[in-house]
Scaffold this active site. Structure first.
Site, short mmCIF file in Angstrom:
data_model
loop_
_atom_site.label_atom_id
_atom_site.label_comp_id
_atom_site.label_asym_id
_atom_site.label_seq_id
_atom_site.Cartn_x
_atom_site.Cartn_y
_atom_site.Cartn_z
N ARG A 285 0.86 -1.18 0.00
CA ARG A 285 0.00 0.00 0.00
C ARG A 285 0.89 1.23 0.00
NH1 ARG A 285 -3.40 -2.96 -1.52
NH2 ARG A 285 -5.40 -3.45 -0.53
N HIS B 15 -0.89 0.08 -9.77
CA HIS B 15 -1.52 -0.89 -8.84
C HIS B 15 -2.01 -2.13 -9.61
CE1 HIS B 15 -3.78 -1.28 -4.77
NE2 HIS B 15 -3.54 -2.48 -5.29
P1 NAP Z 1 -1.20 -11.71 4.76
O1 NAP Z 1 -1.33 -13.13 4.33
O2 NAP Z 1 -2.13 -11.19 5.78
O3 NAP Z 1 0.30 -11.52 5.26
C1 NAP Z 1 0.72 -10.38 5.92
C2 NAP Z 1 2.14 -10.58 6.44
O4 NAP Z 1 2.58 -9.37 7.07
C3 NAP Z 1 2.21 -11.68 7.51
O5 NAP Z 1 3.41 -12.41 7.37
C4 NAP Z 1 2.22 -10.89 8.80
O6 NAP Z 1 2.89 -11.54 9.87
C5 NAP Z 1 3.01 -9.67 8.39
N1 NAP Z 1 2.73 -8.54 9.28
C6 NAP Z 1 1.56 -7.90 9.49
N2 NAP Z 1 1.70 -6.93 10.40
C7 NAP Z 1 2.99 -6.97 10.80
C8 NAP Z 1 3.74 -6.24 11.74
N3 NAP Z 1 3.19 -5.24 12.47
N4 NAP Z 1 5.03 -6.55 11.90
C9 NAP Z 1 5.59 -7.55 11.19
N5 NAP Z 1 4.92 -8.29 10.27
C10 NAP Z 1 3.65 -8.00 10.09
O7 NAP Z 1 -1.34 -10.74 3.51
P2 NAP Z 1 -1.04 -11.06 1.97
O8 NAP Z 1 -2.15 -11.79 1.36
O9 NAP Z 1 0.32 -11.62 1.87
O10 NAP Z 1 -1.08 -9.55 1.36
C11 NAP Z 1 -0.23 -8.54 1.86
C12 NAP Z 1 -0.70 -7.19 1.37
O11 NAP Z 1 -0.42 -7.06 -0.02
C13 NAP Z 1 -2.20 -6.94 1.44
O12 NAP Z 1 -2.60 -6.55 2.73
C14 NAP Z 1 -2.38 -5.83 0.42
O13 NAP Z 1 -2.28 -4.57 1.04
C15 NAP Z 1 -1.22 -6.03 -0.54
N6 NAP Z 1 -1.68 -6.41 -1.88
C16 NAP Z 1 -1.33 -5.62 -2.93
C17 NAP Z 1 -1.72 -5.99 -4.20
C18 NAP Z 1 -1.32 -5.17 -5.40
O14 NAP Z 1 -1.80 -5.41 -6.50
N7 NAP Z 1 -0.43 -4.22 -5.27
C19 NAP Z 1 -2.46 -7.16 -4.41
C20 NAP Z 1 -2.79 -7.92 -3.31
C21 NAP Z 1 -2.40 -7.54 -2.04
P3 NAP Z 1 2.29 -12.90 10.49
O15 NAP Z 1 2.52 -13.95 9.42
O16 NAP Z 1 3.14 -13.14 11.67
O17 NAP Z 1 0.85 -12.66 10.76
C1 GLV Z 2 -5.13 -5.40 -3.91
O1 GLV Z 2 -4.48 -4.43 -3.71
C2 GLV Z 2 -5.60 -6.29 -2.89
O2 GLV Z 2 -5.48 -5.95 -1.71
O3 GLV Z 2 -6.12 -7.35 -3.24
#
Ligand code: NAP
Ligand code: GLV
Length: 309
Positions: free
Chosen positions: A224, A272
């Site tokens: 983000r 994005h």
């Molecule tokens: P996720 O499965 O919830 O993983 C989040 C990771 O971040 C986990 O490993 C979590 O630790 C860690 N984390 C969260 N808060 C933290 C903190 N305070 N300190 C240290 N580590 C922390 O999320 P995801 O599916 O991988 O997606 C991640 C993000 O990518 C989404 O929230 C979204 O904003 C972004 N995204 C962007 C796009 C795009 O097109 N640009 C697309 C999809 C998603 P734990 O494992 O210990 O819980």
């Molecule tokens: C895209 O940014 C998502 O959070 O899926």
């Protein structure tokens, strides 16, 4: 008679495609576009809904977010006790792995430099870099971050990862918690942000943390825009501490026309698009999860409102 009612709202996606797709995947349901005053549904499928929708839809059994990140939902006053369920991969992790590997390799192999050279008609070689000097650190080792870490490791880069809870991932040196953030950053030359946006992670890529990255560092932000303090990133690039950045997400989207990121010579901007919501995978996942919930089973992707992701 339909036995279920699903209400749909999206600030970005095309309801004329999503509603028929949901309807086809869940034939026993009536799927309709949310409008003010609509009858209360069993499930809501949403992306960046207005507060009014959630206020009016009292009694939902669950709210499905048609993305991985729930930061927009978490800003709202959510109905107490109603589970929020995020997309759990649904075709995003492979897209994210492609995007990040491309950005890492483009920087490491100086493909941006070669593009400029050949566009100018220059046949010139650059000295091969040593990949041991380019450790890649992934902030966030969740659904997307773990897949990205494993994909980058395939190219023999040293890979680090940082998460809230301890992890053990083959080929990845894992750090966790605020106490190990500085060590993680100091051990990373290319930093990839794949954290959820929460009060703890907002503006995490600030001057003080960027300063800890290895000199000549490179930032890839695919999470983000608010993870990055824009002015601090520009200062780190302009001082020469950082070599460049690839940015897919921004504090304001679309990125305003007069934003300096557009024209900075060492910033690559994409709109994005690193991991898009894929309609058919997402609808199939939501349909499976509604069936599981209806039969009293648990589902993956439950958001913990206390943690904010
Ligand atoms: P996720 O499965 O919830 O993983 C989040 C990771 O971040 C986990 O490993 C979590 O630790 C860690 N984390 C969260 N808060 C933290 C903190 N305070 N300190 C240290 N580590 C922390 O999320 P995801 O599916 O991988 O997606 C991640 C993000 O990518 C989404 O929230 C979204 O904003 C972004 N995204 C962007 C796009 C795009 O097109 N640009 C697309 C999809 C998603 P734990 O494992 O210990 O819980
Ligand atoms: C895209 O940014 C998502 O959070 O899926």
């Amino acid at each position: 008679m339909p036995t279920l009612h699903i209400t749909y709202y999206s600030a970005d996606f095309d309801e004329d495609r999503w509603i028929p797709a949901l309807q086809a995947a869940i034939p026993e349901a009536r799927v309709s576009l949310w409008q003010s005053g609509a009858p209360v549904a069993d499930y809501a499928v949403v992306w960046k809904p207005p507060q009014q929708m959630l206020d009016e839809q009292a009694g939902l059994k669950a709210i499905f977010n048609t993305g991985a990140g729930v930061d927009a939902l978490m800003k709202l006053n959510l109905p107490a006790g109603v589970p929020v369920i995020r997309l759990d991969d649904a075709g995003m992790s492979v897209q994210m792995a492609e995007y990040v590997c491309h950005a890492v390799i483009r920087h490491f192999r100086e493909l941006d430099g070669y593009e400029a050279d050949t566009a100018a008609g220059h046949w010139s070689y650059r000295k091969p870099r040593n990949r041991a000097d380019y450790p890649v650190g992934i902030l966030g080792l969740g659904v997307l971050g773990e897949r990205v870490a494993k994909a980058v490791a395939q190219f023999d880069f040293p890979v680090r990862g940082w998460s809230r809870s301890p992890k053990a991932i083959a080929g990845v040196q894992c750090f966790q918690g605020p106490a190990q953030l500085q060590d993680f950053l100091a051990a990373s030359r290319i930093v990839v942000c794949l954290l959820p946006l929460t009060p703890e992670t907002d503006s995490i890529l600030s001057a003080s943390n960027l300063a800890v990255m290895r000199p000549g560092g490179y930032l890839i932000n695919v999470a983000r825009g608010a993870h990055v303090v824009d002015a601090d990133l520009l200062a780190a690039l302009d001082s020469g501490h950082l070599a460049g950045a690839t940015l897919d997400v921004f504090r304001t989207e679309p990125l305003p026309a007069d934003h300096p990121f557009w024209v900075h010579p060492r910033i690559t901007v994409t709109p994005h698009t690193s991991a898009r919501t894929l309609r058919s995978e997402s609808v199939a996942q939501i349909a499976r999860k509604i069936a599981a919930l209806q039969s009293g089973q648990g589902v993956a992707g439950l958001v913990d409102a206390g943690r904010g992701y």
